[in-house]
Design a protein around this motif. Sequence first.
Motif, PDB file in Angstrom:
ATOM      1  N   UNK A   1       2.821 -51.649  20.132  1.00  0.00           N
ATOM      2  CA  UNK A   1       2.108 -50.431  19.718  1.00  0.00           C
ATOM      3  C   UNK A   1       3.084 -49.288  19.442  1.00  0.00           C
ATOM      4  N   UNK A   2       4.106 -49.171  20.290  1.00  0.00           N
ATOM      5  CA  UNK A   2       5.092 -48.111  20.100  1.00  0.00           C
ATOM      6  C   UNK A   2       5.842 -48.288  18.790  1.00  0.00           C
ATOM      7  N   UNK A   3       6.241 -49.536  18.503  1.00  0.00           N
ATOM      8  CA  UNK A   3       6.956 -49.812  17.251  1.00  0.00           C
ATOM      9  C   UNK A   3       6.046 -49.555  16.047  1.00  0.00           C
ATOM     10  N   UNK A   4       4.792 -50.024  16.142  1.00  0.00           N
ATOM     11  CA  UNK A   4       3.883 -49.861  15.019  1.00  0.00           C
ATOM     12  C   UNK A   4       3.603 -48.393  14.736  1.00  0.00           C
ATOM     13  N   UNK A   5       3.580 -47.588  15.775  1.00  0.00           N
ATOM     14  CA  UNK A   5       3.337 -46.156  15.567  1.00  0.00           C
ATOM     15  C   UNK A   5       4.479 -45.478  14.820  1.00  0.00           C
TER      16      UNK A   5
ATOM     17  N   UNK B   1       5.525 -45.385   9.742  1.00  0.00           N
ATOM     18  CA  UNK B   1       4.717 -44.399   9.044  1.00  0.00           C
ATOM     19  C   UNK B   1       5.094 -44.360   7.572  1.00  0.00           C
ATOM     20  N   UNK B   2       4.140 -44.556   6.749  1.00  0.00           N
ATOM     21  CA  UNK B   2       4.354 -44.540   5.313  1.00  0.00           C
ATOM     22  C   UNK B   2       3.018 -44.669   4.622  1.00  0.00           C
ATOM     23  N   UNK B   3       3.069 -44.951   3.321  1.00  0.00           N
ATOM     24  CA  UNK B   3       1.854 -45.161   2.553  1.00  0.00           C
ATOM     25  C   UNK B   3       1.991 -46.466   1.784  1.00  0.00           C
ATOM     26  N   UNK B   4       0.881 -47.087   1.429  1.00  0.00           N
ATOM     27  CA  UNK B   4       0.966 -48.352   0.694  1.00  0.00           C
ATOM     28  C   UNK B   4       1.604 -48.238  -0.680  1.00  0.00           C
ATOM     29  N   UNK B   5       1.816 -47.034  -1.181  1.00  0.00           N
ATOM     30  CA  UNK B   5       2.308 -46.858  -2.550  1.00  0.00           C
ATOM     31  C   UNK B   5       3.698 -46.240  -2.640  1.00  0.00           C
ATOM     32  N   UNK B   6       4.365 -45.974  -1.511  1.00  0.00           N
ATOM     33  CA  UNK B   6       5.665 -45.310  -1.621  1.00  0.00           C
ATOM     34  C   UNK B   6       6.773 -46.321  -1.916  1.00  0.00           C
TER      35      UNK B   6
END
Length: 239
Positions: free
Chosen positions: A61-65, A68-73
Amino acid sequence: MPVSRAVPVPPPYPREPARHPVPAAPPRLAVLAGSLLVVAALAAGIATLGEGASAFQGIDDLWMSSMRGTPDDAVTGVAHALDVLGGPLGMVVPLVLTGCLAVYGRWRSGAFVFAACVLANIVVVLPVKQLIDRPRPPEPWVLVGGGSFPSGQVFTVTTLVMVAGVVLFPPAVRRWWWPFATVLVAATVWSRTWLHTQWLSDAVAGAAMGAGVVLLLWSAFARLLGEEACRAASGRLWD
């Protein structure tokens, strides 16, 4: 009086040819290291079973948090490229490599590549996925199947870069290939988590299991690969 000189007598049998640097011989502790890696990956998967939270869920959970980005960057575009390498392309390349090696008389190396990159994916990864059946992270950014553990894409990339180092490169190139292969596997681990398709522990387990399987098969094929190396050194691959 002239001094007679002894004429060297050739040996009755040809000398053993110098070992060709390709394919490489397995390291001394390949079986032990491979077994430990596979067992550790399986143990990590078993630790995710049960109704409670996974033993690694806090780290996951810590790694997944932090992903951070967007599907289109642009960063996601790089992750998509790595996803293709571990997906469809990761199945095509071993088949092409197997065929090319067979055409040039290196069927032993071809059999090793096919076993490590194709058969192992079917015999090892798919059954473990069904056994563990760990749910994937919510809302993945690419189309995925069931079973998050272990990462099939990371397993595929790991086995592919390892067998390439064994059967394609001489020692001078191989020394540079292993660091590059490590970076590529680590990047694939990152891409799977960046795309929210797998937890960090799933991706790391895929790398460990892939490396372990290759080490075990490398040892199992050691005699055949050594025979091919000697034949290549003496130019007798087709004998």
